[in-house]
Design a protein around this motif. Structure first.
Motif, PDB file in Angstrom:
ATOM      1  N   ALA A  13       1.753  -9.433  50.052  1.00 42.78           N
ATOM      2  CA  ALA A  13       1.933  -8.480  48.965  1.00 42.78           C
ATOM      3  C   ALA A  13       3.368  -8.481  48.476  1.00 42.78           C
ATOM      4  CB  ALA A  13       1.551  -7.081  49.437  1.00 42.78           C
ATOM      5  N   ILE A  14       3.558  -8.063  47.229  1.00 44.46           N
ATOM      6  CA  ILE A  14       4.892  -7.963  46.684  1.00 44.46           C
ATOM      7  C   ILE A  14       5.551  -6.689  47.205  1.00 44.46           C
ATOM      8  CG2 ILE A  14       4.240  -9.250  44.628  1.00 44.46           C
ATOM      9  CD1 ILE A  14       4.083  -6.667  43.102  1.00 44.46           C
ATOM     10  N   LYS A  15       6.803  -6.465  46.816  1.00 41.86           N
ATOM     11  CA  LYS A  15       7.600  -5.364  47.330  1.00 41.86           C
ATOM     12  C   LYS A  15       6.909  -4.016  47.167  1.00 41.86           C
ATOM     13  CE  LYS A  15      12.126  -3.174  46.733  1.00 41.86           C
ATOM     14  NZ  LYS A  15      13.388  -3.190  45.958  1.00 41.86           N
ATOM     15  N   ALA A  16       7.005  -3.191  48.220  1.00 40.50           N
ATOM     16  CA  ALA A  16       6.376  -1.874  48.186  1.00 40.50           C
ATOM     17  C   ALA A  16       7.203  -0.911  47.342  1.00 40.50           C
ATOM     18  CB  ALA A  16       6.227  -1.326  49.599  1.00 40.50           C
ATOM     19  N   LEU A  74      -2.271   0.644  50.217  1.00 38.22           N
ATOM     20  CA  LEU A  74      -1.285   1.548  50.804  1.00 38.22           C
ATOM     21  C   LEU A  74      -0.737   0.962  52.100  1.00 38.22           C
ATOM     22  CD1 LEU A  74      -2.840   5.117  50.412  1.00 38.22           C
ATOM     23  CD2 LEU A  74      -1.293   3.903  48.871  1.00 38.22           C
ATOM     24  N   VAL A  75       0.526   1.215  52.353  1.00 39.87           N
ATOM     25  CA  VAL A  75       1.151   0.810  53.617  1.00 39.87           C
ATOM     26  C   VAL A  75       1.921   2.004  54.162  1.00 39.87           C
ATOM     27  CG1 VAL A  75       1.311  -1.649  53.105  1.00 39.87           C
ATOM     28  CG2 VAL A  75       3.122  -0.132  52.320  1.00 39.87           C
ATOM     29  N   ASN A  77       4.941   2.894  56.540  1.00 43.21           N
ATOM     30  CA  ASN A  77       6.082   2.303  57.237  1.00 43.21           C
ATOM     31  C   ASN A  77       6.571   3.156  58.402  1.00 43.21           C
ATOM     32  OD1 ASN A  77       7.456   4.422  56.042  1.00 43.21           O
ATOM     33  ND2 ASN A  77       8.464   3.146  54.492  1.00 43.21           N
ATOM     34  N   GLY A  78       5.783   4.159  58.771  1.00 43.76           N
ATOM     35  CA  GLY A  78       6.167   5.035  59.874  1.00 43.76           C
ATOM     36  C   GLY A  78       6.793   6.325  59.418  1.00 43.76           C
ATOM     37  N   ALA A  79       7.418   6.298  58.245  1.00 38.69           N
ATOM     38  CA  ALA A  79       8.058   7.502  57.713  1.00 38.69           C
ATOM     39  C   ALA A  79       7.309   8.055  56.514  1.00 38.69           C
ATOM     40  CB  ALA A  79       9.507   7.195  57.327  1.00 38.69           C
ATOM     41  N   GLU A  80       6.713   7.152  55.750  1.00 42.28           N
ATOM     42  CA  GLU A  80       6.003   7.581  54.548  1.00 42.28           C
ATOM     43  C   GLU A  80       5.024   6.501  54.119  1.00 42.28           C
ATOM     44  OE1 GLU A  80       8.694   7.978  51.288  1.00 42.28           O
ATOM     45  OE2 GLU A  80       9.438   5.918  51.447  1.00 42.28           O
ATOM     46  N   TYR A  81       4.139   6.880  53.224  1.00 39.27           N
ATOM     47  CA  TYR A  81       3.220   5.921  52.627  1.00 39.27           C
ATOM     48  C   TYR A  81       3.846   5.330  51.371  1.00 39.27           C
ATOM     49  CZ  TYR A  81      -0.909   6.816  55.511  1.00 39.27           C
ATOM     50  OH  TYR A  81      -1.804   6.885  56.545  1.00 39.27           O
ATOM     51  N   GLN A  82       3.667   4.030  51.221  1.00 41.48           N
ATOM     52  CA  GLN A  82       4.066   3.354  49.999  1.00 41.48           C
ATOM     53  C   GLN A  82       2.872   2.532  49.506  1.00 41.48           C
ATOM     54  OE1 GLN A  82       7.656   1.315  51.580  1.00 41.48           O
ATOM     55  NE2 GLN A  82       8.814   2.568  50.127  1.00 41.48           N
ATOM     56  N   GLN A  83       3.034   1.892  48.364  1.00 44.37           N
ATOM     57  CA  GLN A  83       1.959   1.074  47.822  1.00 44.37           C
ATOM     58  C   GLN A  83       2.481  -0.295  47.416  1.00 44.37           C
ATOM     59  OE1 GLN A  83       0.384   2.909  44.218  1.00 44.37           O
ATOM     60  NE2 GLN A  83       2.334   3.963  43.913  1.00 44.37           N
ATOM     61  N   ARG A  84       1.607  -1.285  47.604  1.00 44.85           N
ATOM     62  CA  ARG A  84       1.942  -2.651  47.234  1.00 44.85           C
ATOM     63  C   ARG A  84       0.820  -3.233  46.394  1.00 44.85           C
ATOM     64  NH1 ARG A  84       3.954  -4.784  53.173  1.00 44.85           N
ATOM     65  NH2 ARG A  84       6.120  -4.060  53.039  1.00 44.85           N
TER      66      ARG A  84
END
Length: 506
Positions: A13-16, A74-75, A77-84
């Motif tokens: 995937a590209i950058k989150a 969705l990913v 990272n342990g601290a928050e959800y991001q999207q790619r």
């Protein structure tokens, strides 16, 4: 309920990037109720004609290739959800054949209702596409998307694009398949633009407006019975057909000068908002009323063609005064609707806005059209669950400018029990008819309950009786609550020139 996961291997995937406010609000609700299909958006498109299975698969893959919202995952990272956004997502459309069944349409309906309750895995693909054969010239496209990816506006774009691609591929014109605006571009610019907007005079003015309008928190609305504190998220959808003649009367009514707005859709929305406020005042007894209403937040021609979650929900509040008429209430609704449009800036909604209402109104005018010149009928499948803080959601569907509007009341099952679920639509329509027939009358004037409902109210028992009471008995409080629900504005007590209505006494 089972969990829906991706049906293929996905690539790098590209950058989150971070989530928008709308996505954060929906994700929070999903995380609080992880085993519930709260935000499944299920559309079934009934297509009358022969569908080429291989061509349908190729068309849907082309749609996914061009629609980055569908390739979004969705990913955590342990601290928050991001999207790619995945650069490539090979997707296999599931194929089911019900044509050999004695009643394929009924079988599909039961299957779709059960399937709609499946929960998406947040770390997987957040949509599913299934082609179902009901007969030689009878197919259904089942399309389920998690609300994190798209909104109702997007569904129309996806259907129209899909059928257009199908037609081009059928004619051997693959090179003419057009690109689609990228939601990822909006996401990549969102944080930077929002940071700049947050310091702008316009945004600061909007924030001040909402702080003033939100005011103090309101207690949960009370309808035909006490609102239970511990409510589940189970909801029951009650369809309510407007009918062709009533729809015609409504559309003719809003052509009146005082009811016209910028567009017919906005006039329709303001009309239904007025009726809903009148209904809430009559049933709940509250004079300070608030409902949630969506803003599509598509502020440019390109965004209007972009698939993604852009919608935001804002509270619309009014105060009902003594002697309020339908026309005076409509005037308030019109004023505050215009204020909402001005101040509902993209990114302005927040958790505090969502705490300001427990009733939501959503007017959905959608244009789907045919599928590659084949007749098509659409149906929005309710997954049977919703935000437990939404006691009542009124969904008004106007698909392809049909000859009648369809109302759907999504009701919390722990609050609307038994026959009460069907009272909502009946009482709402009586107020709607009263508005059209006599707009200058007070909203307290029309009778809500018919003879059958009045008999039901007076004859049934409260569902919560003390154990020591006889099963066939009724308490004074039970009878009083029934009378409050039946005639809230009727005089209950009169003494020395002072009167109290049943609502006031309650």
């Amino acid at each position: 309920m089972s969990v829906i996961r991706d049906n293929t291997v996905i690539g790098a995937a590209i950058k989150a990037v971070g989530l928008t406010k709308s996505q954060t609000l929906i994700l929070t609700g999903q995380l609080l109720q992880p085993q519930s299909p709260l935000y499944n958006m299920v559309l079934t498109f009934y297509i009358s004609g022969e569908i080429d299975r291989a061509l349908f698969q190729a068309s849907f893959q082309a749609l996914v290739d061009r629609c980055d919202a569908l390739r979004t995952v969705l990913v955590n990272n342990g601290a928050e959800y991001q999207q790619r956004v995945l650069p490539r997502l090979p997707y296999s459309v599931e194929y089911l054949d019900f044509s050999s069944d004695n009643a394929p349409a009924e079988k599909f309906s039961r299957w779709a209702e059960a399937r709609s309750k499946n929960v998406f895995a947040l770390d997987g693909i957040l949509f599913e596409s299934i082609l179902v054969r009901l007969g030689d010239n009878d197919y259904v496209w089942y399309f389920n998307q998690h609300h994190l990816l798209t909104d109702a506006w997007s569904v129309g774009i996806l259907f129209r694009t899909m059928q257009h691609i199908y037609g081009l591929l059928r004619e051997g014109r693959a090179a003419e398949i057009p690109p689609m605006p990228a939601f990822s571009y909006y996401l990549s610019q969102y944080a930077e633009q929002q940071s700049a907007k947050n310091d702008s005079a316009l945004f600061l003015k909007s924030q001040a407006y909402w702080q003033e309008r939100l005011g103090t928190a309101q207690p949960p609305s009370r309808f035909y019975r006490q609102t239970p504190e511990n409510r589940s998220d189970r909801t029951r959808r009650i369809p309510c057909l407007m009918g062709i003649e009533r729809t015609k009367r409504l559309l003719e009514f809003i052509k009146g000068k005082r009811y016209q707005s910028f567009t017919q859709d906005l006039s329709v929305m303001q009309f239904f908002t007025t009726v809903l406020f009148a209904y809430l005042h009559r049933i709940t007894g509250n004079s300070e009323l608030s409902i949630g209403t969506p803003s599509h937040s598509r502020t440019s021609p390109e965004l209007k063609q972009t698939v993604g979650l852009l919608i935001e929900v804002f509270p619309l509040k009014v105060s009902v005064t003594e002697g309020e008429t339908f026309n005076s209430l409509f005037k308030k609704v019109s004023q505050f609707s215009q204020e909402l449009l001005i101040n509902a800036l993209p990114g302005a909604s927040d958790f505090e806005h969502h705490r300001a209402f427990d009733v939501l109104l959503n007017y959905i005018p959608a244009s789907f059209g045919n599928f590659d010149n084949l007749p098509m009928n659409s149906e929005w499948v309710h997954a049977g669950h919703g935000d437990r803080n939404h006691l009542l959601r009124l969904q008004i569907h106007n698909f392809d400018n049909a000859d009648q509007l369809t109302l759907f009341f999504d009701l919390n099952e722990d609050l609307f029990v038994g026959a009460e679920a069907h009272w909502v639509g009946a009482h709402f329509l009586r107020l709607l008819d009263a508005f059209i027939e006599h707009p200058e009358q007070q909203i307290s004037a029309p009778a809500l309950a018919d003879e059958a409902e009045a008999s039901d109210l007076s004859g049934r028992r409260s569902p919560v009786l003390s154990p020591e009471l006889s099963p066939s008995g009724s308490t004074v409080l039970t009878l009083f609550e029934q009378q409050v629900a039946l005639t809230p504005s009727q005089v209950a007590l009169e003494c020395d020139g002072i009167t109290l209505s049943y609502r006031e006494l309650d």
